[in-house]
Design an enzyme around this catalytic site. Structure first.
Site, short mmCIF file in Angstrom:
data_model
loop_
_atom_site.label_atom_id
_atom_site.label_comp_id
_atom_site.label_asym_id
_atom_site.label_seq_id
_atom_site.Cartn_x
_atom_site.Cartn_y
_atom_site.Cartn_z
N ASP A 145 51.31 28.97 41.07
CA ASP A 145 51.56 28.75 39.64
C ASP A 145 50.48 27.84 39.04
O ASP A 145 49.60 27.35 39.75
CB ASP A 145 52.96 28.17 39.44
CG ASP A 145 53.24 27.04 40.42
OD1 ASP A 145 52.40 26.12 40.49
OD2 ASP A 145 54.27 27.09 41.13
N ASP A 159 58.90 27.95 45.00
CA ASP A 159 59.55 29.27 44.87
C ASP A 159 58.75 30.37 45.59
O ASP A 159 59.12 31.54 45.53
CB ASP A 159 59.79 29.63 43.40
CG ASP A 159 58.51 29.89 42.64
OD1 ASP A 159 57.41 29.68 43.20
OD2 ASP A 159 58.59 30.29 41.46
N ASP A 179 41.41 36.50 32.26
CA ASP A 179 41.33 37.94 32.44
C ASP A 179 41.81 38.60 31.15
O ASP A 179 42.81 38.19 30.57
CB ASP A 179 42.25 38.36 33.60
CG ASP A 179 41.53 39.23 34.61
OD1 ASP A 179 41.18 40.37 34.25
OD2 ASP A 179 41.35 38.78 35.75
N ASN A 213 56.18 24.47 43.03
CA ASN A 213 57.63 24.23 42.94
C ASN A 213 58.44 24.90 44.05
O ASN A 213 59.67 24.97 43.97
CB ASN A 213 58.16 24.65 41.56
CG ASN A 213 57.98 26.15 41.33
OD1 ASN A 213 57.37 26.85 42.15
ND2 ASN A 213 58.53 26.65 40.24
N GLU A 270 34.25 44.44 33.89
CA GLU A 270 34.41 45.21 35.13
C GLU A 270 34.07 46.67 34.80
O GLU A 270 34.75 47.29 33.97
CB GLU A 270 35.83 45.10 35.65
CG GLU A 270 36.00 45.72 37.04
CD GLU A 270 37.45 45.97 37.42
OE1 GLU A 270 37.73 46.03 38.62
OE2 GLU A 270 38.29 46.13 36.53
N ASP A 285 51.39 26.85 45.28
CA ASP A 285 52.74 26.87 44.70
C ASP A 285 53.25 25.44 44.54
O ASP A 285 53.42 24.73 45.52
CB ASP A 285 53.65 27.67 45.64
CG ASP A 285 55.11 27.63 45.21
OD1 ASP A 285 55.36 27.36 44.02
OD2 ASP A 285 55.98 27.86 46.07
N HIS A 323 40.05 39.96 44.03
CA HIS A 323 41.44 40.21 44.43
C HIS A 323 41.70 41.68 44.79
O HIS A 323 42.82 42.02 45.16
CB HIS A 323 42.36 39.78 43.28
CG HIS A 323 42.11 40.59 42.04
ND1 HIS A 323 40.94 40.50 41.31
CD2 HIS A 323 42.86 41.52 41.42
CE1 HIS A 323 41.00 41.34 40.30
NE2 HIS A 323 42.14 41.99 40.34
N ASP A 324 40.69 42.53 44.64
CA ASP A 324 40.84 43.96 44.96
C ASP A 324 40.12 44.36 46.25
O ASP A 324 40.24 45.51 46.69
CB ASP A 324 40.27 44.83 43.84
CG ASP A 324 41.02 44.68 42.53
OD1 ASP A 324 42.23 44.37 42.56
OD2 ASP A 324 40.39 44.89 41.47
N ASP A 361 38.92 43.45 32.33
CA ASP A 361 39.41 44.45 33.27
C ASP A 361 39.02 45.86 32.84
O ASP A 361 39.21 46.23 31.67
CB ASP A 361 40.94 44.33 33.31
CG ASP A 361 41.55 45.03 34.50
OD1 ASP A 361 41.24 44.64 35.64
OD2 ASP A 361 42.34 45.98 34.29
O1 TEU Z 1 40.74 47.11 38.95
C1 TEU Z 1 40.06 48.29 38.66
C2 TEU Z 1 39.99 49.29 39.77
O2 TEU Z 1 40.04 50.45 39.48
C3 TEU Z 1 39.87 48.96 41.20
O3 TEU Z 1 39.11 47.92 41.56
C4 TEU Z 1 41.28 48.97 41.69
O4 TEU Z 1 41.67 47.70 42.08
C5 TEU Z 1 41.53 49.91 42.84
O5 TEU Z 1 41.39 49.19 44.02
C6 TEU Z 1 40.69 51.12 42.91
O6 TEU Z 1 41.01 51.80 44.08
C7 TEU Z 1 41.26 46.34 37.91
C8 TEU Z 1 41.89 45.10 38.49
O7 TEU Z 1 40.90 44.32 39.08
C9 TEU Z 1 42.99 45.50 39.43
O8 TEU Z 1 43.55 44.41 40.09
C10 TEU Z 1 44.03 46.23 38.62
O9 TEU Z 1 45.02 46.73 39.47
C11 TEU Z 1 43.43 47.37 37.81
O10 TEU Z 1 42.22 47.04 37.16
C12 TEU Z 1 44.40 47.77 36.73
O11 TEU Z 1 44.50 46.75 35.77
CA CA Z 2 55.75 28.53 42.05
#
Ligand code: TEU
Ligand code: CA
Length: 578
Positions: A37, A33, A106, A31, A265, A29, A338-339, A207
């Site tokens: 960013d 907040d 993405d 700035n 994905e 971050d 990130h999931d 995605d």
């Molecule tokens: O994720 C697709 C997805 O179905 C999974 O990986 C999801 O995150 C979930 O955990 C299933 O239980 C993609 C993105 O990576 C995710 O961050 C988004 O939330 C999703 O698509 C919708 O755009």
């Molecule tokens: Ca920020």
């Protein structure tokens, strides 16, 4: 970007590349907040250059109401003010390029945000010219058009009172699915993609790209634990998916394909399907993310009823994929994004054996055939968050799951909270741990999500320059991929497939062979003496314990060794026997 010496002349550049995913909201971050960013990313680029990665994958920074942290896009050609401006993005692209790296964005085109102008128009009435840009259906027997459940709990359909029709949303109700049957939708998406590539970006992470094509009769899916139907069997790699991707390739990638990286994905991918997506002769995608290895610990109720994983099963999954894409197509290799919860907590040991397990897991992944992906913080061994309560959670998937499990304070809600602590996506989304300062040096303000308290000892600053750090280990793995043709192109053979503790395989190149062998357990592991004998005299390329002996017969807790041998005839691949 310079071509790495490990590439064969005919190889595309990305076969020797390592990709690093930045989740901008949680990275840095600039700035104060509390939200990461684009300026923050620019300020931290030297960390990535020092690590040695080739490509930065930037999670969504587009204009968005942020219901799903930017995976709900309201304007594809604008940067959300919380992240900065288009100028900041241009500066980021230049700064990445100046360090010899590439940047991919993405691409979220299965759905938009319900606040996108296209959806506002579509929703305005049954005869809107954009009505058909989304998937609208009449009620069936007074209820939803079919039984599909949403990934984020509840039905995948939402009733629009004004028109009396339902629209489809596989994810949140504020993420309506686009109708890819409509050629105007496809043309608008391709125009947008070309606009970004013309601006200088180097490709896309796509995605849920395998969900684009839905069978037009939208059949019910098999009913699962939640009581809803699982539509994945119908929309996962649906009827027209390959046609759409080939069209996208022709309209967008073809003129500059050699420079780009495209990765899809694909939740439903099998090796057979992945071959169709990634066979270069078919002109679709460079590589895809499958989910087989990260689904193994899902129980009957899905990801939120986690069960322990079985190493033998995990190895079987990897071997199947390595073999399935040995001749056609290409693998992508990942533990984290990130999931997903943090790998060292999920499959390793985030206590006493943190260092050996983080390095062993990194090694078995990175030295397979494919393109490795590192998720921010993975390179310093970041762990799951010890969430204390619902108020520390932010993710829509987790919050919906807990809300639908039972009344607040009930036993079921408490169990759901525990499951989310293990499997929830917020584990990946706590702030990047830069140093030991407050909030891990991520922000000078109040972070949008709490930092993991272990940043006091687990942070990038304390590892940089330390030869025995997780960071230094990742640097070494990346260097190997850049320099060693056997890591990029060698034939993969799983060995000791039934060993309950040891993950081991060989990579056979034209001039040498590598052994990767790891004890993926907290107990010493005995290895078949034949393996020890066969690798007598081989050179130790990497070992995560000091004072490594020459023997492999007994591996220490989470010990990993990488060995190299040259020229012993019984191990040479067929290409050598001339
Ligand atoms: O994720 C697709 C997805 O179905 C999974 O990986 C999801 O995150 C979930 O955990 C299933 O239980 C993609 C993105 O990576 C995710 O961050 C988004 O939330 C999703 O698509 C919708 O755009
Ligand atoms: Ca920020």
């Amino acid at each position: 970007m310079a071509r790495h010496p490990s590439l064969a002349p005919e190889d595309p550049w990305w076969k020797a590349a390592v990709v690093y995913q930045v989740y901008p909201r949680s990275f840095s971050d600039s700035n104060g907040d509390g939200i990461g960013d684009l300026r923050g990313v620019i300020e931290r680029l030297d960390h990535l250059a020092e690590l040695g990665v080739d490509v930065v994958w930037l999670s969504p920074i587009y204009a968005s109401p942020q219901d799903d942290n930017g995976y709900d896009i309201s304007d594809y050609c604008a940067v959300d003010p919380i992240f900065g401006t288009l100028d900041d993005l241009d500066d980021l692209v230049s700064a990445v390029h100046a360090r010899g790296m590439k940047l991919i964005m993405d691409l979220v085109v299965n759905h938009t945000s319900s606040e996108h102008a296209w959806f506002a128009d579509s929703r305005s009435g049954r005869d809107s010219p954009k009505r058909d840009w989304y998937i609208w259906r009449d009620p069936k027997d007074g209820r939803e058009p079919n039984n599909w459940g949403s990934f984020f709990s509840g039905s995948a359909w939402e009733l629009d009172e004004a028109s009396g029709q339902y629209y489809l949303h596989l994810f949140a109700r504020s993420q309506p699915d686009l109708n890819w049957e409509n050629p105007e939708v496809r043309a608008a998406v391709y125009t947008m993609m070309n606009w970004w590539l013309d601006r200088g970006i180097d490709g896309f992470r796509m995605d849920v790209i395998s969900f684009l094509s839905k069978p037009q009769d939208l059949p019910d899916g098999p009913v699962v634990d939640s009581g809803w139907g699982d539509g994945l069997v119908h929309y996962g790699s649906g009827p027209r998916i390959h046609e759409f991707l080939q069209e996208m390739h022709a309209e967008v990638f073809a003129p500059r394909d050699a420079e780009l990286l495209t990765v899809g994905e694909t939740l439903d991918a099998t090796p057979e399907r992945a071959r169709l997506y990634t066979d270069s002769a078919r002109r679709e995608l460079d590589m895809v993310f499958h989910f087989d290895h990260v689904s193994l610990d899902a129980g009957v109720g899905g990801k939120f009823s986690p069960q322990p994983i079985d190493l033998v099963e995990l190895k079987r999954v990897f071997a199947t994929w390595q073999e399935g894409l040995a001749d056609v197509g290409w693998n992508s290799l990942y533990w984290n994004n990130h999931d997903q919860p943090r790998v060292v907590s999920r499959f390793g040991d985030d206590g006493f054996l943190w260092y050996p397990s983080a390095t062993a897991l990194a090694t078995v992944l990175h030295l397979m055939r494919g393109t490795p992906y590192i998720y921010q913080g993975e390179e310093i061994g970041m762990t799951n968050m010890p969430f204390q309560g619902v108020d520390q959670l932010r993710d829509i998937e987790s919050l919906n799951h807990i809300a639908s499990a039972g009344a607040p304070g009930s036993r079921r809600a408490a169990a759901a909270l525990r499951a989310v602590g293990v499997a929830g996506r917020d584990n990946a989304r706590t702030p990047m741990q830069w140093d030991r300062r407050r909030h891990g040096g991520f922000t000078t303000g109040e972070p949008w999500i709490d930092a993991n308290p272990n940043h006091a000892w687990l942070n990038a600053e304390s590892q940089r320059g330390d030869a025995r750090s997780v960071f230094a280990w990742y640097q070494a793995l990346i260097r190997l991929r850049h320099d060693d043709p056997t890591v990029v192109g060698g034939r993969f053979t799983m060995i000791l497939p039934d060993h309950p503790q040891v993950f081991a395989y060989t990579r056979t190149g034209s001039a040498d062979e590598l052994l990767v062998i790891a004890n993926c357990s907290a107990k010493p592991a005995a290895v078949d003496p034949a393996v020890d004998a066969a690798w007598q005299g081989s050179a130790v390329v990497l070992c995560n314990y000091e004072r490594h002996g020459a023997r492999l017969a007994q591996l220490r807790q989470w010990e990993v060794q990488v060995r190299r041998t040259t020229g012993s005839p019984h191990r040479r691949g067929p290409s050598q026997q001339v």
